[in-house]
Enzyme design. Sequence first.
Site, mmCIF file in Angstrom:
data_model
loop_
_atom_site.group_PDB
_atom_site.id
_atom_site.type_symbol
_atom_site.label_atom_id
_atom_site.label_comp_id
_atom_site.label_asym_id
_atom_site.label_seq_id
_atom_site.Cartn_x
_atom_site.Cartn_y
_atom_site.Cartn_z
ATOM 1 N N HIS A 34 1.116 -1.379 0.120
ATOM 2 C CA HIS A 34 0.007 -0.069 -0.039
ATOM 3 C C HIS A 34 0.892 1.308 0.139
ATOM 4 O O HIS A 34 2.181 1.194 0.278
ATOM 5 C CB HIS A 34 -0.934 -0.055 1.347
ATOM 6 C CG HIS A 34 -1.760 -1.264 1.725
ATOM 7 N ND1 HIS A 34 -2.706 -1.539 0.787
ATOM 8 C CD2 HIS A 34 -1.368 -2.162 2.402
ATOM 9 C CE1 HIS A 34 -3.215 -2.711 1.347
ATOM 10 N NE2 HIS A 34 -2.411 -3.244 2.129
ATOM 11 N N TYR A 50 -9.533 4.490 10.409
ATOM 12 C CA TYR A 50 -8.226 4.678 10.919
ATOM 13 C C TYR A 50 -7.555 5.936 10.220
ATOM 14 O O TYR A 50 -7.685 6.007 9.137
ATOM 15 C CB TYR A 50 -7.457 3.530 11.071
ATOM 16 C CG TYR A 50 -6.955 2.961 9.628
ATOM 17 C CD1 TYR A 50 -5.875 3.337 8.845
ATOM 18 C CD2 TYR A 50 -7.851 2.005 8.877
ATOM 19 C CE1 TYR A 50 -5.491 2.834 7.512
ATOM 20 C CE2 TYR A 50 -7.437 1.392 7.751
ATOM 21 C CZ TYR A 50 -6.270 1.846 7.080
ATOM 22 O OH TYR A 50 -6.172 1.402 6.028
ATOM 23 N N THR A 78 -8.028 1.409 2.672
ATOM 24 C CA THR A 78 -9.193 1.880 2.895
ATOM 25 C C THR A 78 -9.228 3.350 3.575
ATOM 26 O O THR A 78 -10.265 3.870 3.649
ATOM 27 C CB THR A 78 -9.928 0.906 3.953
ATOM 28 O OG1 THR A 78 -9.134 0.848 5.162
ATOM 29 C CG2 THR A 78 -10.175 -0.610 3.389
ATOM 30 N N ARG A 125 -11.119 -3.814 -5.496
ATOM 31 C CA ARG A 125 -11.192 -4.259 -4.202
ATOM 32 C C ARG A 125 -12.404 -4.137 -3.525
ATOM 33 O O ARG A 125 -12.825 -3.247 -3.405
ATOM 34 C CB ARG A 125 -9.818 -3.886 -3.216
ATOM 35 C CG ARG A 125 -9.864 -4.709 -2.019
ATOM 36 C CD ARG A 125 -8.620 -3.947 -1.142
ATOM 37 N NE ARG A 125 -7.927 -5.001 -0.094
ATOM 38 C CZ ARG A 125 -7.387 -4.852 0.884
ATOM 39 N NH1 ARG A 125 -7.521 -3.453 1.226
ATOM 40 N NH2 ARG A 125 -7.157 -5.653 1.665
ATOM 41 N N TYR A 158 -11.657 -9.073 0.209
ATOM 42 C CA TYR A 158 -11.081 -9.275 1.618
ATOM 43 C C TYR A 158 -12.240 -9.389 2.640
ATOM 44 O O TYR A 158 -13.172 -8.721 2.892
ATOM 45 C CB TYR A 158 -10.237 -7.888 2.013
ATOM 46 C CG TYR A 158 -9.466 -7.815 3.485
ATOM 47 C CD1 TYR A 158 -9.000 -9.047 3.843
ATOM 48 C CD2 TYR A 158 -9.215 -6.593 3.948
ATOM 49 C CE1 TYR A 158 -8.053 -9.048 5.137
ATOM 50 C CE2 TYR A 158 -8.638 -6.473 5.337
ATOM 51 C CZ TYR A 158 -7.945 -7.764 5.634
ATOM 52 O OH TYR A 158 -7.329 -7.559 6.972
ATOM 53 N N ASP A 251 2.587 -6.673 2.294
ATOM 54 C CA ASP A 251 1.291 -5.902 2.931
ATOM 55 C C ASP A 251 2.074 -4.624 3.632
ATOM 56 O O ASP A 251 1.464 -3.922 4.538
ATOM 57 C CB ASP A 251 0.946 -6.589 4.232
ATOM 58 C CG ASP A 251 -0.598 -5.879 4.685
ATOM 59 O OD1 ASP A 251 -1.238 -5.647 3.734
ATOM 60 O OD2 ASP A 251 -0.872 -6.144 5.908
#
Length: 300
Positions: A34, A50, A78, A125, A158, A251
């Site tokens: 990301h 977040y 996200t 996604r 996900y 990740d």
Amino acid sequence: MSQFTPDADWLHWHQSPSKPHYKPPAGAVDAHCHVFGPGDQFPFAPERKYTPCDASKDQLWALRDSLGFARNVIVQATCHGADNRALIDALQQSQGLARGVATVKPDISDAQLQHLHDAGVRGVRFNFVKRLVDALPFDGLKSIAERIKHMGWHIVIYFEAQELAELYDFFTALPTTVVVDHMGRPDVSKSVDGPEFQLFVKLMRENENFWSKVTCPERLSLQGPPHYNDVVLFARSIVEAFPQRVLWGTDWPHPNMKTHMPDDGKLVDFIPRIAPTVELQRHLLVNNPLRLYWPELQEN
């Protein structure tokens, strides 16, 4: 300096990851990572669940080179919602060495989809993890799926293991290639032969359009670093059963880690434990991601 302050419990990504002992094959792809912001240039979404620290494209390229990888697949985070500007910027500045997975809304125009494609996006996604997103409109997701199918894109999903039974019929009705993040987040305290993980194996076995990322032992393990031993059997079983439909990624920068921040070099050293042969490693790290994201490089 970012205008956004990270959450009080936010763990910053590892500042000095070790050099891995394992050397990836030439052309290896980090197929799940990301970029966050930087927030002063690419603001985080108001509806985010977040607020992370910044993690820029240049920092991602530096990690890629240090770990011995050649390419990246950047997945829209996200915290940026459906504002894909940070992703697009990274892809456009990657010199063709990165492809992307975007987040889009049903009202996106054909011109906007084409703009994403031209930048290097090859998938969308759908996030079903309830702590990270609000409820998703299934009709809207079906509409998006039909539209991207004609562009040769795939869908990344996900979800958490206990949700698969409820979502199974929706997933198997999707009309294009589907890539599952992190093996569907299995509960590794349960048996690899138990009904929960075997439902995921069934999904893979009976639907040849389904792929899996064998990623994030640091998220799944109950035993913890540096070895993540309790994840090995789950990941290795998927790699060996479906060698041409698996992907691997760091990740980075590891959003929402609460207990520890993994050393990315140690994550690379995890690879030969789940893909124990040179052939399996080459499928996992080179052949499969190129086929999905850079098919033009495999035509000759």
